[in-house]
Design a protein around this motif. Structure first.
Motif, PDB file in Angstrom:
ATOM      1  N   ALA A  52       0.831  -1.159  -0.037  1.00 53.54           N
ATOM      2  CA  ALA A  52       0.171   0.056   0.001  1.00 53.54           C
ATOM      3  C   ALA A  52       0.784   1.224  -0.033  1.00 53.54           C
ATOM      4  CB  ALA A  52      -0.940  -0.029   1.108  1.00 53.54           C
ATOM      5  N   ALA A  55       2.505   1.759  -3.451  1.00 55.97           N
ATOM      6  CA  ALA A  55       1.533   2.235  -4.311  1.00 55.97           C
ATOM      7  C   ALA A  55       0.927   3.548  -4.157  1.00 55.97           C
ATOM      8  CB  ALA A  55       0.129   1.027  -4.221  1.00 55.97           C
ATOM      9  N   ALA A 252      -2.759  -2.555  -3.410  1.00 58.35           N
ATOM     10  CA  ALA A 252      -3.038  -1.321  -4.316  1.00 58.35           C
ATOM     11  C   ALA A 252      -4.621  -1.359  -4.420  1.00 58.35           C
ATOM     12  CB  ALA A 252      -2.356  -1.847  -5.674  1.00 58.35           C
ATOM     13  N   TRP A 269      -6.579  -1.361 -11.656  1.00 57.20           N
ATOM     14  CA  TRP A 269      -5.148  -0.909 -11.297  1.00 57.20           C
ATOM     15  C   TRP A 269      -4.528  -1.784 -10.335  1.00 57.20           C
ATOM     16  CZ3 TRP A 269      -2.823   1.791  -7.066  1.00 57.20           C
ATOM     17  CH2 TRP A 269      -1.838   2.545  -7.202  1.00 57.20           C
ATOM     18  N   ALA A 270      -5.401  -2.772  -9.645  1.00 50.90           N
ATOM     19  CA  ALA A 270      -4.993  -3.465  -8.671  1.00 50.90           C
ATOM     20  C   ALA A 270      -4.392  -4.553  -9.259  1.00 50.90           C
ATOM     21  CB  ALA A 270      -5.818  -4.128  -7.520  1.00 50.90           C
ATOM     22  N   ALA A 273      -1.107  -4.083 -10.346  1.00 47.96           N
ATOM     23  CA  ALA A 273       0.078  -4.334  -9.304  1.00 47.96           C
ATOM     24  C   ALA A 273       0.436  -5.734  -9.272  1.00 47.96           C
ATOM     25  CB  ALA A 273      -0.613  -3.651  -8.081  1.00 47.96           C
ATOM     26  N   ARG A 290       4.452   2.615  -7.295  1.00 48.75           N
ATOM     27  CA  ARG A 290       3.081   3.266  -8.013  1.00 48.75           C
ATOM     28  C   ARG A 290       3.475   3.594  -9.706  1.00 48.75           C
ATOM     29  NH1 ARG A 290      -1.385   5.730  -6.184  1.00 48.75           N
ATOM     30  NH2 ARG A 290      -2.350   7.180  -7.697  1.00 48.75           N
ATOM     31  N   ILE A 293       3.223   0.278 -11.533  1.00 53.28           N
ATOM     32  CA  ILE A 293       1.924  -0.004 -11.382  1.00 53.28           C
ATOM     33  C   ILE A 293       1.195   0.722 -12.716  1.00 53.28           C
ATOM     34  CG2 ILE A 293      -0.461  -0.235 -10.214  1.00 53.28           C
ATOM     35  CD1 ILE A 293       1.103  -0.208  -7.750  1.00 53.28           C
TER      36      ILE A 293
END
Ligand code: ADP
Length: 300
Positions: A52, A55, A252, A269-270, A273, A290, A293
């Motif tokens: 996290a 991200a 993420a 988006w996840a 990741a 980030r 990703i």
């Protein structure tokens, strides 16, 4: 990046992973000579907190390390990744440790000793405040279930949304399910919960209002009680090691949801990741930034 980073609170486990590699795994009572050894901070809680933070979340970790050298290293790893550990507990005794043996074919045997993780109980006023001030609370199942319940209730009272990553699969008491906003499970966890190898989304939705089922190289499946039901395909990448893909994904997702993205876009988006993570060997060290990703997500 959003103007203000979302506040992600992870209440979970922190371990030291001791990884030995040998030509083959020892049989019970047998000793084999290994050829490599690595020590890596891990535990689903710590991994998802690092995921996290990398991200782009403003991430606080709540959990417990022991009074040993492993705890010092795990804490340093969290801090170096930008995770706030100022409310993390240190309990006298061993840190959580995973003893992992891997053979040359990639087969493994794992023994997890929870150590300090099992002492993480009875939330303090400061921990409750941190949760209530967050945007998203993220929990897994490597700490006592009573603590996951207490944290999720504190989140509900404080208006913080809760994601439960039901990993590893364990009994989910109804009072916990009642305060979970989003359940994230992979196929084997879904099977453990529903008792069926065929993913049964309807059964999961009977338990919680929103579900993400991660499908490894096939991406993810989202459904909710408002009628959403959508498969979100994975990004194609050269797969090197799938360890921690779920942790990268979940960390993420918490950030993207905390930023207020639409759920399907947050999952896409996840997925990026998770895809970024499987391109690298390792667990916490393979968790993407980030920028990593965004670069995969931008492929569309
Ligand atoms: P877990 O690690 O918890 O078993 P999954 O294997 O389902 O979780 O992976 C989590 C997410 O990571 C998937 O939903 C997908 O988006 C991404 N992912 C996993 N494996 C691959 C892969 N081989 N190629 C691309 N993306 C992947």
């Amino acid at each position: 990046m959003a103007d203000v980073a979302p506040r992600i609170v992870v209440a979970g486990s922190a371990n030291m992973d001791l990884v030995g590699i040998a030509a083959r795994l020892p049989l019970p009572g047998e000793t084999v000579l290994g050829d490599d050894f690595m020590m890596t901070p891990g535990g689903k809680g710590a991994n998802q907190a690092i995921a996290a933070a990398r991200a782009g979340g403003s991430c606080t970790f709540l959990g417990a390390i022991g009074s040993d050298a492993f705890g010092v290293t795990v804490k340093a790893r969290l801090n170096a990744s930008g995770v706030d550990t100022s409310n993390m507990r240190t309990s006298y005794g061993s840190s959580g440790v995973a003893v992992i043996m891997v053979d040359h074919a990639g087969e493994n045997s794992i023994m997890v000793s929870p150590g300090a993780n099992s002492t993480f109980a009875g939330l303090s006023a400061a921990e409750t405040t941190v949760i209530a001030e967050g945007d998203v609370l993220l929990c897994q199942q490597e700490i006592p279930v009573e603590t996951v319940l207490a944290a999720s209730r504190a989140a509900r009272e404080g208006g913080t949304r809760t994601i439960l990553n039901a990993a590893p699969a364990r009994h989910l008491p109804p009072e916990l399910l009642a305060v979970v906003d989003l359940l994230v499970v992979n196929e084997s966890e879904a099977e453990a919960i529903t008792g069926s190898a065929e993913p049964r989304m309807a059964e999961l939705l009977a338990l919680v209002p929103r579900v993400v089922l991660t499908l490894s190289g096939k991406g993810s499946w989202y459904a909710d009680r408002d009628g959403a039901d959508e498969r979100i395909p994975a990004f194609e990448v050269d797969v090197v090691d799938t360890t921690a893909a779920g942790d990268a994904f979940t960390g993420a997702l918490a950030v993207a949801w905390g930023e207020g993205r639409d759920m399907i876009d947050a999952i896409r988006w996840a997925n990026a990741a998770g895809a970024a993570c499987v391109r690298k060997v390792g667990a916490s060290n393979a968790l993407p930034s980030r920028a990593d990703i965004d670069a995969i997500y931008a492929r569309g």
